[in-house]
Design an enzyme around this catalytic site. Sequence first.
Site, short mmCIF file in Angstrom:
data_model
loop_
_atom_site.label_atom_id
_atom_site.label_comp_id
_atom_site.label_asym_id
_atom_site.label_seq_id
_atom_site.Cartn_x
_atom_site.Cartn_y
_atom_site.Cartn_z
N LYS A 30 0.86 -1.19 0.00
CA LYS A 30 0.00 0.00 0.00
C LYS A 30 0.89 1.23 0.00
O LYS A 30 1.92 1.26 0.68
CB LYS A 30 -0.92 0.02 1.22
CG LYS A 30 -1.85 1.25 1.24
CD LYS A 30 -2.85 1.19 2.38
CE LYS A 30 -2.26 1.62 3.69
NZ LYS A 30 -3.28 1.75 4.75
N GLN A 44 -12.48 7.26 10.68
CA GLN A 44 -11.96 6.14 11.46
C GLN A 44 -12.90 5.80 12.61
O GLN A 44 -13.12 4.63 12.93
CB GLN A 44 -10.57 6.47 12.00
CG GLN A 44 -9.51 6.67 10.95
CD GLN A 44 -9.07 5.36 10.28
OE1 GLN A 44 -9.57 4.29 10.61
NE2 GLN A 44 -8.16 5.45 9.35
N SER A 99 -2.66 0.15 18.49
CA SER A 99 -2.37 -0.15 17.09
C SER A 99 -1.80 1.07 16.39
O SER A 99 -2.30 2.19 16.56
CB SER A 99 -3.64 -0.59 16.37
OG SER A 99 -3.40 -0.81 15.00
N GLY A 140 -5.72 6.15 17.45
CA GLY A 140 -5.60 7.43 16.77
C GLY A 140 -4.18 7.90 16.55
O GLY A 140 -3.80 8.31 15.46
N ARG A 156 -10.21 -1.69 7.61
CA ARG A 156 -9.26 -2.60 8.26
C ARG A 156 -8.81 -2.07 9.61
O ARG A 156 -8.55 -2.83 10.53
CB ARG A 156 -8.09 -2.94 7.35
CG ARG A 156 -7.13 -1.82 6.95
CD ARG A 156 -6.09 -1.50 8.02
NE ARG A 156 -4.85 -0.98 7.50
CZ ARG A 156 -4.03 -0.23 8.20
NH1 ARG A 156 -4.32 0.15 9.43
NH2 ARG A 156 -2.89 0.17 7.66
#
Length: 330
Positions: free
Chosen positions: A70, A142, A301, A227, A114
């Site tokens: 990507k 998001q 994440s 975030g 995702r």
Amino acid sequence: MAKLRLLSRAHVQEIITMEGAIGILEEAFADFAAGNVTMPVRTPITAPEYNGLSLFMPAYIPGLKALGAKVVTVYKDNPAKFGLPNVMGTIILLNPETGAPVCIMDGRYLTAVRTGAVSGLATKYLARLDAKVHTLFGTGVQARTQAWAVAKSRELKRCLVFSIDDDEKKQAFAGEVTKLTGVQTEVAKDAENAVRACDILTLATSAKEPIIDGSWVEPGTHINAIGSHAPGMRELDTATVVKSKVFPDSTEACMAEAGDFQIPVEEGAWSPDSIAADLGEVVAGSKTGREADNDITLFKSVGLALQDMATASYVYREAVERGIGHEFEF
């Protein structure tokens, strides 16, 4: 001659489901924990004369036959100068047997899904089974997919939304989430009570400084922090990290990129040695997730290329099977 399929944002939206995305990421993270994923660190290239940044994110997941990359571009002047989004994403998939390109697809919507799906996966494995209230910080793209994913992973009764946006936007977002998830969604009056009231807390903002206080987080809470993804930026204060059982998407990636972890380390208040496990290890069953109802579990994440390649491979297979997209000789 190789055939290449072109998938637009509309095609991706037509194909992708949150259940499908969570399912494919479950496979991908188990493979990652088993050492069966090749994923170099993301490579940034700046174009300072155009106020631009490009990020290259490759990965290979043999078990899913997913090979590709990507490219995310962040060009802050685009909206004003060219009428283009400031953030764009493009995904290329290759045939792992021949190396030939098989698909190019828009990556903007897929990235949002995702990112939501990995929080849905973390919620599935780490939140209390009786979790009923979800508090969500943020009202952007998001945040929408975070609400969608968490609602797929637990039978929620209520969702509380908090952000610094104006009341009209917050109310519109709450209505949209209610319609999307079937969960009654309300705008929270203040941050502290919204955090204290929840079983699952998701942070999906662009904050550079902590937006919650660790003293607000009640025992038994599960936190998804997605975030902030750059050094010096954080949504979590040090106290929240210290009091939590921590499960990153990747310890290596989070320690390299997440201010949420780096700043507590610099303060001498926390060490990565206290990380309980990477999410994939919990998914694979090699390490334990939540051990007690009063555990505070924290999933952090920063986003991994394996998420993009796994989700893109699922979208591509569905597109071929359903005849969606434009195919041409390359």
